[in-house]
Design a protein around this motif. Structure first.
Motif, PDB file in Angstrom:
ATOM      1  N   THR A  99     -16.747   7.276 -24.971  1.00  0.00           N
ATOM      2  CA  THR A  99     -15.409   7.420 -24.395  1.00  0.00           C
ATOM      3  C   THR A  99     -15.290   8.851 -23.872  1.00  0.00           C
ATOM      4  O   THR A  99     -16.209   9.663 -24.038  1.00  0.00           O
ATOM      5  CB  THR A  99     -14.325   7.166 -25.463  1.00  0.00           C
ATOM      6  N   SER A 145     -14.587  11.486 -15.669  1.00  0.00           N
ATOM      7  CA  SER A 145     -13.439  10.917 -16.374  1.00  0.00           C
ATOM      8  C   SER A 145     -12.278  10.743 -15.392  1.00  0.00           C
ATOM      9  O   SER A 145     -11.952  11.653 -14.638  1.00  0.00           O
ATOM     10  CB  SER A 145     -13.038  11.806 -17.547  1.00  0.00           C
ATOM     11  N   VAL A 152      -9.201   8.768 -16.360  1.00  0.00           N
ATOM     12  CA  VAL A 152      -7.958   8.375 -17.025  1.00  0.00           C
ATOM     13  C   VAL A 152      -7.626   9.383 -18.116  1.00  0.00           C
ATOM     14  O   VAL A 152      -8.499   9.793 -18.878  1.00  0.00           O
ATOM     15  CB  VAL A 152      -8.068   6.956 -17.641  1.00  0.00           C
ATOM     16  N   HIS A 174     -12.362   3.981 -18.107  1.00  0.00           N
ATOM     17  CA  HIS A 174     -11.812   5.337 -18.135  1.00  0.00           C
ATOM     18  C   HIS A 174     -12.792   6.355 -17.552  1.00  0.00           C
ATOM     19  O   HIS A 174     -12.438   7.504 -17.321  1.00  0.00           O
ATOM     20  CB  HIS A 174     -11.447   5.735 -19.568  1.00  0.00           C
ATOM     21  N   GLN A 210      -0.401   8.445 -18.944  1.00  0.00           N
ATOM     22  CA  GLN A 210      -1.855   8.584 -18.795  1.00  0.00           C
ATOM     23  C   GLN A 210      -2.173   8.574 -17.316  1.00  0.00           C
ATOM     24  O   GLN A 210      -2.319   7.528 -16.696  1.00  0.00           O
ATOM     25  CB  GLN A 210      -2.582   7.425 -19.489  1.00  0.00           C
ATOM     26  N   THR A 214      -4.045   8.616 -13.904  1.00  0.00           N
ATOM     27  CA  THR A 214      -5.278   7.914 -13.566  1.00  0.00           C
ATOM     28  C   THR A 214      -5.666   8.158 -12.120  1.00  0.00           C
ATOM     29  O   THR A 214      -4.811   8.151 -11.230  1.00  0.00           O
ATOM     30  CB  THR A 214      -5.087   6.389 -13.777  1.00  0.00           C
TER      31      THR A 214
END
Length: 195
Positions: free
Chosen positions: A35, A75, A77, A97, A135, A137
């Motif tokens: 992640t 990355s 998100v 993500h 969040q 994005t």
């Protein structure tokens, strides 16, 4: 003097994709599942605390979503704007993500593109196209249209080689600092705790 051209990422990449959009089934061991939190401060992947997915799941993942040396993860998100240059052939999985860019090596040097994506200007482009409140994005469409300035391949390689030497020095110094901190903690424990 080499001419620098402003180009869109979609024009210098063979593919720009992201990870699986559905949560994969996790297992106790197998293929690491990373992640954004697995991207460290030096823009490397830290596999020390990953979850895992099965080999069977990994085998179903599209090849353009399987990172190989020379690819760049980005990355998109939440904590967006962190690039990672893939240097080794190690299988792992990730979700949407994180975007994966496969540079066209006939046009752009992967390491140069990675350093270009680390610049403040590139981050500000990402910041201007990121949507959302809780969040933020960056959509794949917006990422594909983001631009970098690219000189000749020879100049790209010279820049990338020079910067990578500095990165190696920084990594070595950080490892030395970590060892010195561990030694200092052992001495402190020996002098003030054990005695």
């Amino acid at each position: 003097m080499s001419q620098w051209k402003k180009v869109k990422l979609k024009d210098i990449c063979l593919s720009i994709s992201d990870g699986d959009h559905l949560p994969p089934p996790k297992t106790d061991h197998g293929i690491p599942f990373i992640t954004i939190s697995n991207i460290d401060s030096l823009n490397h992947l830290d596999f020390s605390s990953t979850l895992f997915v099965s080999q069977e799941y990994y085998d179903t993942v599209d090849d353009k979503r399987k990172a190989k040396p020379g690819d760049i993860l980005y990355s998109v998100v939440g904590s967006f704007g962190k690039p990672v240059l893939i240097k080794e052939n190690k299988p792992f999985a990730f979700q949407r993500h994180i975007a994966i860019l496969r540079p066209d090596n006939d046009i752009v040097d992967s390491a140069f593109m990675y350093y270009a994506m680390m610049t403040y200007d590139f981050y500000m482009q990402a910041d201007s196209v990121a949507l959302g409140a809780a969040q933020r994005t960056i959509s794949l469409g917006s990422l594909r249209d983001m631009t970098v300035e690219v000189p000749s391949k020879e100049v790209q390689q010279h820049i990338a080689n020079t910067l990578s030497q500095y990165d190696t020095l920084i990594e070595n110094y950080q490892q030395q600092i970590k060892l010195l901190e561990e030694a200092a903690q052992r001495l402190y424990k020996e002098w003030f705790v054990d005695l």
